[in-house]
Scaffold this active site. Structure first.
Site: not given
Length: 738
Positions: A611, A686, A718
């Site tokens: 991320s 995602d 995600h």
């Protein structure tokens, strides 16, 4: 001599076999020398040998003397919800047992949400996650008096079901409309009728509010249960994002509203429904629609609602007091910042109606303040060059505030009490490391969750003075299991940043058989986003994968760069308008410092992150191409233009205002500088950091003629669920390329 392609393949296979034999030999040598085992990915991710136990389904009962938790019978697997005394630990009631919780053949869970007076419990089945905090499910009401079970509604699944204060009603959302079920008459009343997917949402949040303001249920009962205040989101002008879900012959095209930086947000309004009259009033939040309403909260007065109004730059926050009958508002307090204001749930209105308590960074560190209902400050309750990291609540009878802070160290967390007058501060936790608390309803007791580096979670019952009454969980079985493995100590140190005079907190795990006369490759783990911390004195799952990498001969390091949390507003907010610049400079500087250490092979330094950490890893392997040999980027943001409006504009403002802040710190901008080995990983579904980020990065690398590796997880969001597959792939990549 030029080798034919089949010769190249043969040599590549031979190299991998030699590497495997060397690692196997290293493992055997380790076992022979220490008599202890080496970790395996199967042990960690498949067998679950190192699962940390805790206390689950914890709920403090309203009398403040008891709590309930979920128990499992190891012999039968049956689940129970059991009530215990805080003081003695004696089990006083079995509230629920799964064997008796069936409705027309449907098995219900042995845990749920109590009504405030604890006569009823909401039980959820068929729970389907939507986004990070939202689910849709079928709810059942268990009546503790007669043991009856009743479905909340048989007209479709519900979201956000919530009891009224007296448990006579339950409000919920279905099909973007708000409903109220009268539990006495069975009447199901629809309060709104304009709800429409991807257009109007009543009583729930849109995607970006749920993700960035961290709440999903967007309706709230008044203290007397006679009114409901709720949000209405008009997201008609918000642009849609779509992605394919590969679930059938012709893939499903999933579309939802996702505002990107500089684009239109939902128009939000606040409404108050009166149950007796059936009328709804709209709260006056001003004519401006390009703004945020990050919170609403009833005061102790059931006719008064507090509304948070924030400008789009998120550097001005106003507290409005709304009259519940008319919707008219008055300004209570204005807070402003040169950068941004973080939103939390620390606002507490005092029951005497004389004031309120909240936390603020107004003096450079997050501290507790007491204000009067005239909006004037009464006093700063806590003070010092340290952060209040959680406000647990206020014992108004004893006039004490309970909170968590990083006073001892930014790496640690402790529990404290202090009087409303700001005197008599007392530390209630006595173990060094990370402590968190769940207090009883009357603040007579608290459950302390403690861990430290090398110390798995310990759960204790403490009285309000901090004295330990008994231990609920000490993870002794896990400790015994871990004692069979050769694990290295997690060391804490400080590393120079790219800015003179600023030292960065870091941790290091060396190989168990570390020899200072040898040189080792370094594998760095990074997150690095605003206010985050990877360097804390906590269990963190034992860092077992990093321990595994250390056993394979790597020094594993994590560094909290400038912009991270626990060290005050100045340190956290210095990356404002330039996300990625200082953070990357610090990670490069840390790698360069490590390369100067006598035991480090400076030609073999790699980095990994997910991320925001994937964003950082991508910048490090490009901007830091001369320093990093390998990088693994999971679900990275590769341009802040692709991320959501609330998060991104909080730190960068809009692209129209800050073009360089967006583009000059994008890994895409530096794709042509890649020299090392780069692995790019992303889930195709995602909804948070879109797959678009990795597609655009890949395109930039291809256009620049750069070779790299990539892997996509079909239909994954995600957080990739296939941890064994994921960690095997990353491990193999590091072993082969670092």
């Amino acid at each position: 001599m030029r080798l034919r392609p089949n010769f190249r393949k043969t040599i590549s296979i031979m190299k991998k076999k030699i590497l495997t034999l060397l690692l196997a030999g290293s493992s055997c040598a380790l076992f022979a020398q220490t008599g202890k085992k080496e970790l395996s990915l199967e042990d960690i991710y498949v067998e679950g040998k190192f699962r940390t136990e805790s206390v689950y389904g914890l709920n403090s009962m309203k009398d403040g003397k008891h709590f309930s938790s979920v128990e499992r019978d190891p012999a039968t697997g049956e689940m129970y919800l059991v009530q215990y005394e805080y003081q003695t630990g004696k089990a006083t009631d079995t509230i629920l047992r799964s064997a008796s919780l069936k409705y027309e053949g449907i098995q219900l869970p042995a845990s749920g949400t109590f009504s405030s007076e604890e006569s009823k419990i909401l039980l959820k089945t068929d729970v389907e996650p939507i986004y990070r905090r939202s689910t849709i499910e079928n709810n059942f009401i268990y009546d503790r008096k007669d043991g009856s079970i009743t479905p909340l509604s048989e007209k479709g699944r519900q979201k956000y079901a919530n009891f009224s204060p007296d448990a006579s009603r339950v409000a919920f959302v279905r099909d973007n409309n708000l409903f109220i079920k009268n539990l006495k008459t069975g009447e199901e009343k629809q309060i709104t009728s304009d709800g429409k997917y991807n257009h109007i949402i009543n009583g729930g949040t849109d995607w970006v509010y749920e993700e960035e303001f961290e709440f999903a249920r967007a309706f709230f009962w008044s203290p007397d249960g006679k009114k409901i205040a709720y949000y209405k989101f008009n997201e008609s002008e918000v642009k849609q994002y779509n992605f394919a879900v590969y679930d059938q012959l012709y893939p499903t095209d999933y579309r939802y509203k996702y505002p990107k930086p500089g684009e239109a947000n939902s128009v939000v309004s606040i409404h108050i429904y009166d149950l007796e009259s059936g009328k709804t009033v709209k709260a006056d939040i001003g004519e401006e629609t390009n703004q945020y309403i990050p919170r609403i909260k009833w005061t102790q007065n059931p006719s008064q609602l507090c509304i948070f109004r924030m400008n789009r730059h998120q550097n001005k926050l106003e507290y409005l007091l709304a009259d519940a009958a008319s919707g008219q508002t008055r300004l209570l307090l204005t807070r402003e910042s040169d950068t941004y204001i973080s939103i939390n749930d620390d606002l507490h209105f005092l029951s005497d109606g004389e004031g309120f308590v909240f936390t603020s960074e107004r003096n450079g560190y997050n501290h507790i303040y007491l204000y009067g209902m005239d909006g004037e400050i009464i006093r700063q309750v806590t003070d010092g060059s340290w952060e209040v990291t959680a406000l647990y609540g206020i014992d108004e009878e004893r006039k004490l505030i309970y909170f968590q802070s990083a006073e001892n160290s930014p790496l640690q967390r402790d529990i404290y009490s202090i009087s409303l007058k700001g005197t008599g501060k007392k530390k209630l936790s006595d173990r060094e490391g990370s402590n968190d608390a769940v207090f009883s309803a009357d603040f007579s007791y608290f459950i302390n969750y403690h861990s430290a580096a090398g110390v798995p979670t310990i759960v204790t019952v403490n009285n309000r003075k901090g004295e330990v009454l008994r231990t609920l969980e000490d993870n002794s079985t896990l400790k015994e299991t871990l004692s069979d493995y050769d694990l290295a100590e997690k060391e804490f140190l400080q590393i120079p940043s790219a800015e003179d005079g600023i030292m960065l907190n870091a941790w290091m795990i060396r190989p168990p058989d570390f020899d200072p006369s040898k040189k080792y490759p370094v594998f760095m783990y990074v997150y690095g986003g605003p206010g985050s911390q990877t360097v804390t004195d906590s269990w963190a799952g034992g860092d077992l994968w990093y321990q595994l990498m250390a056993q394979k001969g790597y020094i594993v390091v994590s560094v909290d760069n400038r912009g991270t949390g626990g060290r005050g507003a100045e340190f956290k907010k210095m990356t404002y308008l330039n996300l990625g610049k200082m953070e990357t400079e610090d990670q490069i500087a840390a790698a360069e410092w490590l390369a100067t250490q006598s035991y480090v092979d400076g030609s073999r330094i790699g980095i990994y992150g997910w991320s925001y950490g994937g964003y950082m890893a991508s910048l490090c392997i490009t901007r830091g191409a001369e320093v990093f040999k390998a990088a693994v980027a999971g679900a990275p943001v590769t341009s802040w233009r692709f991320y959501d409006s609330i998060y991104t504009e909080r730190y960068l403002r809009t692209p129209q205002e800050n073009e360089d802040g967006y583009d000059l710190n994008s890994p895409i901008h530096y794709a042509d500088q890649l020299k090392g080995n780069y692995l790019l990983i992303h889930g195709t579904a995602d909804d948070n950091v879109h797959f678009q980020n990795s597609v655009e990065m890949a395109e930039a690398l291809v256009k620049a003629g750069k070779q790299f590796q990539s892997f996509f997880y079909p239909n994954e969001h995600h957080g990739v669920r296939y941890r064994y597959h994921l960690q095997t792939m990353i491990t193999d990549f590091i072993l082969e390329n670092l």
